[in-house]
Structures are given as C-alpha cells and as structure tokens.
Write a protein that holds these residues in place. Structure first.
Motif, PDB file in Angstrom:
ATOM      1  N   SER A 100       0.837  -1.200   0.000  1.00 42.10           N
ATOM      2  CA  SER A 100       0.000   0.000   0.000  1.00 42.10           C
ATOM      3  C   SER A 100       0.871   1.249   0.000  1.00 42.10           C
ATOM      4  CB  SER A 100      -0.908   0.008   1.231  1.00 42.10           C
ATOM      5  OG  SER A 100      -1.776  -1.106   1.194  1.00 42.10           O
ATOM      6  N   MET A 101       0.389   2.315  -0.680  1.00 40.03           N
ATOM      7  CA  MET A 101       1.068   3.596  -0.738  1.00 40.03           C
ATOM      8  C   MET A 101       0.051   4.681  -0.443  1.00 40.03           C
ATOM      9  SD  MET A 101       3.560   3.168  -4.079  1.00 40.03           S
ATOM     10  CE  MET A 101       4.787   4.300  -3.471  1.00 40.03           C
ATOM     11  N   TYR A 102       0.556   5.894  -0.170  1.00 39.26           N
ATOM     12  CA  TYR A 102      -0.317   7.026   0.075  1.00 39.26           C
ATOM     13  C   TYR A 102       0.306   8.264  -0.562  1.00 39.26           C
ATOM     14  CZ  TYR A 102       2.995   7.912   3.887  1.00 39.26           C
ATOM     15  OH  TYR A 102       4.131   8.127   4.621  1.00 39.26           O
ATOM     16  N   ALA A 103      -0.532   9.210  -0.927  1.00 42.23           N
ATOM     17  CA  ALA A 103      -0.078  10.442  -1.565  1.00 42.23           C
ATOM     18  C   ALA A 103       0.526  11.355  -0.517  1.00 42.23           C
ATOM     19  CB  ALA A 103      -1.229  11.133  -2.281  1.00 42.23           C
ATOM     20  N   LYS A 104       1.567  12.104  -0.931  1.00 39.87           N
ATOM     21  CA  LYS A 104       2.292  12.938   0.016  1.00 39.87           C
ATOM     22  C   LYS A 104       2.925  14.116  -0.735  1.00 39.87           C
ATOM     23  CE  LYS A 104       5.686  12.438   3.761  1.00 39.87           C
ATOM     24  NZ  LYS A 104       6.658  11.510   4.426  1.00 39.87           N
ATOM     25  N   THR A 105       3.164  15.204  -0.022  1.00 41.89           N
ATOM     26  CA  THR A 105       3.848  16.364  -0.605  1.00 41.89           C
ATOM     27  C   THR A 105       5.033  16.720   0.286  1.00 41.89           C
ATOM     28  OG1 THR A 105       2.411  17.917   0.581  1.00 41.89           O
ATOM     29  CG2 THR A 105       1.765  17.296  -1.667  1.00 41.89           C
ATOM     30  N   SER A 106       6.105  17.240  -0.351  1.00 46.49           N
ATOM     31  CA  SER A 106       7.293  17.646   0.410  1.00 46.49           C
ATOM     32  C   SER A 106       7.122  19.072   0.911  1.00 46.49           C
ATOM     33  CB  SER A 106       8.531  17.554  -0.476  1.00 46.49           C
ATOM     34  OG  SER A 106       8.478  18.535  -1.511  1.00 46.49           O
ATOM     35  N   GLU A 107       8.123  19.548   1.667  1.00 43.56           N
ATOM     36  CA  GLU A 107       8.050  20.903   2.190  1.00 43.56           C
ATOM     37  C   GLU A 107       8.055  21.932   1.060  1.00 43.56           C
ATOM     38  OE1 GLU A 107      11.278  21.386   4.856  1.00 43.56           O
ATOM     39  OE2 GLU A 107      10.487  19.999   6.370  1.00 43.56           O
ATOM     40  N   ARG A 108       8.646  21.569  -0.086  1.00 43.70           N
ATOM     41  CA  ARG A 108       8.687  22.487  -1.220  1.00 43.70           C
ATOM     42  C   ARG A 108       7.506  22.298  -2.170  1.00 43.70           C
ATOM     43  NH1 ARG A 108      14.555  21.736  -3.718  1.00 43.70           N
ATOM     44  NH2 ARG A 108      13.663  23.281  -5.164  1.00 43.70           N
ATOM     45  N   GLY A 109       6.543  21.444  -1.757  1.00 43.93           N
ATOM     46  CA  GLY A 109       5.349  21.244  -2.548  1.00 43.93           C
ATOM     47  C   GLY A 109       5.462  20.158  -3.599  1.00 43.93           C
ATOM     48  N   LEU A 110       6.511  19.343  -3.535  1.00 44.82           N
ATOM     49  CA  LEU A 110       6.672  18.264  -4.497  1.00 44.82           C
ATOM     50  C   LEU A 110       5.715  17.128  -4.164  1.00 44.82           C
ATOM     51  CD1 LEU A 110       8.287  17.039  -6.874  1.00 44.82           C
ATOM     52  CD2 LEU A 110       9.825  16.061  -5.158  1.00 44.82           C
ATOM     53  N   ARG A 111       4.944  16.672  -5.149  1.00 41.91           N
ATOM     54  CA  ARG A 111       3.971  15.609  -4.942  1.00 41.91           C
ATOM     55  C   ARG A 111       4.600  14.262  -5.296  1.00 41.91           C
ATOM     56  NH1 ARG A 111      -1.309  17.780  -8.107  1.00 41.91           N
ATOM     57  NH2 ARG A 111      -0.010  17.034  -9.826  1.00 41.91           N
ATOM     58  N   PHE A 112       4.360  13.258  -4.447  1.00 44.44           N
ATOM     59  CA  PHE A 112       4.902  11.925  -4.699  1.00 44.44           C
ATOM     60  C   PHE A 112       4.089  10.911  -3.903  1.00 44.44           C
ATOM     61  CE2 PHE A 112       7.049  13.672  -1.052  1.00 44.44           C
ATOM     62  CZ  PHE A 112       7.170  12.635  -0.161  1.00 44.44           C
ATOM     63  N   PHE A 113       4.416   9.639  -4.119  1.00 48.91           N
ATOM     64  CA  PHE A 113       3.771   8.546  -3.376  1.00 48.91           C
ATOM     65  C   PHE A 113       4.812   7.916  -2.474  1.00 48.91           C
ATOM     66  CE2 PHE A 113       1.353   8.563  -7.465  1.00 48.91           C
ATOM     67  CZ  PHE A 113       0.146   9.000  -6.949  1.00 48.91           C
ATOM     68  N   ALA A 114       4.396   7.553  -1.276  1.00 44.16           N
ATOM     69  CA  ALA A 114       5.290   6.932  -0.302  1.00 44.16           C
ATOM     70  C   ALA A 114       4.688   5.615   0.161  1.00 44.16           C
ATOM     71  CB  ALA A 114       5.514   7.850   0.889  1.00 44.16           C
ATOM     72  N   HIS A 115       5.564   4.634   0.497  1.00 42.16           N
ATOM     73  CA  HIS A 115       5.108   3.336   0.991  1.00 42.16           C
ATOM     74  C   HIS A 115       4.507   3.465   2.383  1.00 42.16           C
ATOM     75  CE1 HIS A 115       7.495   1.722  -2.317  1.00 42.16           C
ATOM     76  NE2 HIS A 115       6.921   0.535  -2.100  1.00 42.16           N
ATOM     77  N   ALA A 116       3.494   2.714   2.617  1.00 43.26           N
ATOM     78  CA  ALA A 116       2.932   2.625   3.965  1.00 43.26           C
ATOM     79  C   ALA A 116       3.907   1.875   4.857  1.00 43.26           C
ATOM     80  CB  ALA A 116       1.578   1.916   3.900  1.00 43.26           C
ATOM     81  N   PRO A 117       3.770   1.979   6.182  1.00 42.61           N
ATOM     82  CA  PRO A 117       4.694   1.274   7.091  1.00 42.61           C
ATOM     83  C   PRO A 117       4.735  -0.228   6.802  1.00 42.61           C
ATOM     84  CG  PRO A 117       3.396   2.874   8.287  1.00 42.61           C
ATOM     85  CD  PRO A 117       2.803   2.814   6.910  1.00 42.61           C
TER      86      PRO A 117
END
Length: 495
Positions: free
Chosen positions: A46-63
């Motif tokens: 499973s992954m979830y949508a995420k943004t960085s401090e500079r507003g970069l959008r990406f997907f990250a793995h769930a724990p």
C-alpha cells in the motif's frame, strides 16, 4: 519517494501530472478518508499520496513495506525534480514519457522512459546526480542497449567525471527552464567546438527526430572544460569531420611524398658529393704516392739514410709506427717527401706498397688546397688527445670534410704509481736544445770509448769527462768503436 503508483480503479497514476494521468485531481488521492486504494507498482504494498516541504507531490510506501527497489532508493528531492524536468521536456518534444520504468527481467530501471507514440523507438533519460564511476555507468547503459533501449545521461553537477564515457550532457539553469551546456558540439572546419546552449526540450526534439546523435570525435575538441569520448552532434558535422580527416590524410600523404622526394634528392646530392670527393681524394693520394716515390728515388745513398734517420727522430714518429702496426696491422715507414706542402706540415707514414697510410701531427693552418683534399681521406694521428682536439677545433672555423676528419691520438705513456716500492717514475725525454744534433743509433756502452763530436760543422776528437761541459750540454758525441751515442759528460780533446 515514487511518482508512479497503481490505483485499484483508475490504473496507473502519476503524481507529477496535473490529472494524475487518468483525468483525476490530486485531491482525489491526497489526504482523503478512507485512504485511496493505491499500491506500489513494484511490490504491491500500500502507498499514500504525500507532498514535500517544497510542494513536491509523490507517493510513499505505507509502514512495514517489503524490500522494494523503490522503497530503498533513497533518492534526493533534487534527483526527483530533475526526473520531472526530463519527463516534461520529453513530452514537449512530442514523445510519450513514463517515470521509473523497470525492465521485464529487472536488470535495469529507467528514471524516464521516452518512447515514440507509434512505438518505433524507446530511450531512457537518466538523471545522475550522485557519484558514479565511468565503468558503472557504461555497464548500466549496455544493459539497456541489450533490450533495445538507447540511453542518454543527464547531470547538473559542474564537472561530472563520467561525462562523455556514455551518451550524456550537462545541464544548467537557464531563462525559462534548463538547457544543455556541455556535450553538444559542432564542427567548425578544423576542430570541434561547443554549440550554444539549447533548451532541454529542443535538445530532446533533435534527439528524437535523429537530427543529432552520439558520436566519438576523431578530431580534438576545442573545449574549455575537457576532452569527451562521446558527444552529441548533427550528421552534417560528422560528414564535415570525415572530409577534414580525408583532407588531412591527403595532406600528410603529400607531405610524406614531398619529404621522400627531398630525401631522395638530398641522398643523390650527397652521393654525388661523396663520388666527387672520393675521386678528388683518390687523385690527391695518387699524386702524393708519386711524389713519395720520386723522393725515395732521388734520396739514395748515405744522404737518404741520414734523412730517414733524421725523420725517425721526429717527436712521435716511432710511437706512431708501433701504434699503426699494433692497432691497424699496417707496417709503415716514415715518408721522405715531408717537405711537400701536401702533408699540411705533418709527417707522412707510408705503407709497404708505397701508398700513404697516415699523417702524423698535421698543422691546422696549413691544411688547405691540395693538403685538404689529401688529408680529408686519410687517417690523421696526433701525439696527444689535446693536440687532436686543438686541430679539430681550429679546422672547424674554416672548413671540414663532409664526413669529418678520421682522427686518432697515440696512447699516453704509462707512468709508475706514486708510493710503490717496486716501480720508478720514468721522466719524459728531454728535448734537444737548438743547435744540438739529435742522437742517432743506439747508446754507447764501451769501457774505453773512442769519441768524436761534430761542432759547428766540424769534427772534433773528444774524451769522457767527470762532469758536464758546455760542449756536451749543446752537442752529442758518438763512439767510433761501436757507432752508438755517448750520452754521458764529455769534453773536446786538445791533443
């Protein structure tokens, strides 16, 4: 950090695209409850949508994600931004671009895989910011080539050491985006020079349409940074380099031919000079042999023997005769034609066939005309090395034979080592004073010698004396009994 994931309903979604690549907004997957049903395209976690401090959008793995290639990439934000720039520029250039595309067998992963919409070609656009060796980057390129995927590497670092080892360019920030600053060149007639900066999208359009391609330059790059093994250039510049290389090959061939003609002409000229010199020296040697034969015919009897004995007493003559017999196996005698100017003030040494074999101690200022022609082809002997060097130095100021002088010097007389009890130092023979006849024959060893001396042209009887007298200091007495030279003190007999 990943930009691609798989939605349970929408299929593959891309975080960097405004519509996720499927006509949906980012807000449809970001911070929604319940969480959007997206998973990793690699491991299925499973992954979830995420943004960085500079507003970069990406997907990250769930724990608790498994050992996934994407999960352990640990790529920096700068690397991801460069990948987005590459994907955006590829789309502007008219290609279809996907991020993080993995080979079917897992042997490689492309940061951005650009492809022709018709599916006729595929090219990997690799963003490389971390250190890597030329061997590693070459190996990764070869693995992609094995699957029919060409590759181009990009970096915005000032001096990537691997630049040019594979098809690659260096990028810089420019007005309106990023541009290619190094790796794109043009041929200017005699060398490669860097092309002006080109926007990244324009560069990729040229690459995708085959207006430029990778090329190993055969001519040196006039490059402010370094020499590159591979560059990007247009076909017309490659053709211009081939023409230049052909012209250079023709020029070198003509230079070689011209050089060969010059050397052949010089060889003919040298051969002609040597032939003329040989003829001149041979004629001079024949004239010298004739003059020597004439001198021997005219100087007969006691007068000739006396002259020969006188010539034998010249400094170095006996040593020179022994030297030629020992070192060159040539038996010689002293020449009778020493008064001839042809010998350059030296003493001729004549071989058994009457042909001059060497000249002893010629004088440099007298070596001219006939003497030069004769001595240029003969062996010149000198008593010492210093005398030989002086002759060579003085003649070089005026004229030297084409092949140089044939010169040798007599070996130095051995002297006893100082401090040894079983040897004694032998002093050099004293030169006779002016007016004193030189000794002839062997030394007298008679117990009662019958002495006579020639003083001012007159013969006087003499007798042994207990000490040196003025007459014995200036003249040499000889013994009538044995014919030898009396080298001890003597005095004139008055009765």
């Amino acid at each position: 950090m990943a930009f691609r994931a798989v939605h349970a309903e929408w299929g593959t979604v891309f975080a960097h695209l405004p519509d996720l690549g499927c006509g949906q907004a980012w807000e449809a997957v970001w911070k929604v409850r319940p969480a959007a049903p997206i998973s990793c395209a690699e491991c299925g976690h499973s992954m979830y949508a995420k943004t960085s401090e500079r507003g970069l959008r990406f997907f990250a793995h769930a724990p608790h994600a498994p050992d996934c290639e994407i999960a352990r990439q640990g790529e920096s934000e700068a690397h991801h931004l460069l990948k987005l720039e590459l994907a955006s520029a590829a789309r502007q250039a008219g290609a279809h671009a996907e991020l993080e595309v993995r080979a079917p067998d897992g042997s490689w992963r492309a940061d951005v895989l650009a492809a022709d919409p018709a599916g006729t070609w595929r090219m990997a656009l690799e963003a490389q910011l971390s250190p890597i060796t030329a061997a590693e980057i070459t190996g990764r390129t070869e693995r992609m080539d094995a699957h029919g995927v060409t590759c181009c590497w990009f970096s915005d670092r000032p001096r990537p050491p691997w630049l040019g080892a594979v098809p690659s360019v260096r990028l810089v920030a420019a007005e309106g985006g990023i541009a290619v600053a190094e790796g794109l060149v043009k041929f200017t007639g005699a060398a490669w020079e860097p092309a002006p900066q080109v926007p990244l999208a324009e560069f990729l359009r040229w690459v995708f349409t085959c207006r430029i391609g990778p090329h190993p330059p055969q001519v040196r790059l006039r490059y402010p940074q370094r020499q590159l093994a591979q560059v990007w250039t247009a076909p017309q510049y490659i053709a211009a380099e081939e023409v230049y290389l052909w012209q250079e090959e023709e020029r070198q061939r003509k230079d070689v031919e011209e050089r060969a003609r010059f050397l052949e002409k010089a060889a003919r000229r040298r051969a002609d000079i040597h032939r003329k010199n040989a003829a001149s020296r041979r004629a001079a040697l024949e004239r010298a042999a004739s003059a020597e034969a004439y001198a021997r015919r005219t100087e007969l009897g006691p007068t000739g023997r006396a002259l020969q004995e006188k010539l034998m007493r010249r400094p170095g003559v006996e040593e020179a005769i022994r030297y030629l017999a020992r070192e060159h196996q040539v038996p010689v005698t002293v020449g009778m034609s020493t008064a001839e100017l042809r010998w350059g003030g030296g003493t001729p040494l004549i071989g058994p066939d009457g042909i001059p074999a060497a000249v002893l101690s010629p004088v440099s200022r007298l070596v001219r005309g006939e003497a030069f022609r004769l001595l240029a082809g003969m062996l010149l002997l000198f008593e010492t090395a210093a005398e030989q060097q002086r002759f060579d130095r003085n003649t070089r100021r005026r004229k030297v034979p084409v092949g140089g002088w044939r010169m040798e010097h007599l070996p130095a007389a051995p002297t006893a080592a100082a401090g040894t009890a079983d040897t004694a130092v032998v002093p050099a023979p004293r030169k006779p004073r002016p007016g004193r006849p030189r000794p002839t024959g062997s030394r007298c060893s008679c117990t009662e010698p019958q002495l006579t001396a020639v003083i001012l042209g007159e013969t006087h009887p003499a007798e042994p004396a207990p000490q040196m007298t003025p007459a014995s200091a200036l003249y040499t007495a000889s013994c009538l009994s044995c014919g030898g030279t009396y080298d001890r003190p003597w005095r004139r007999r008055t009765t």
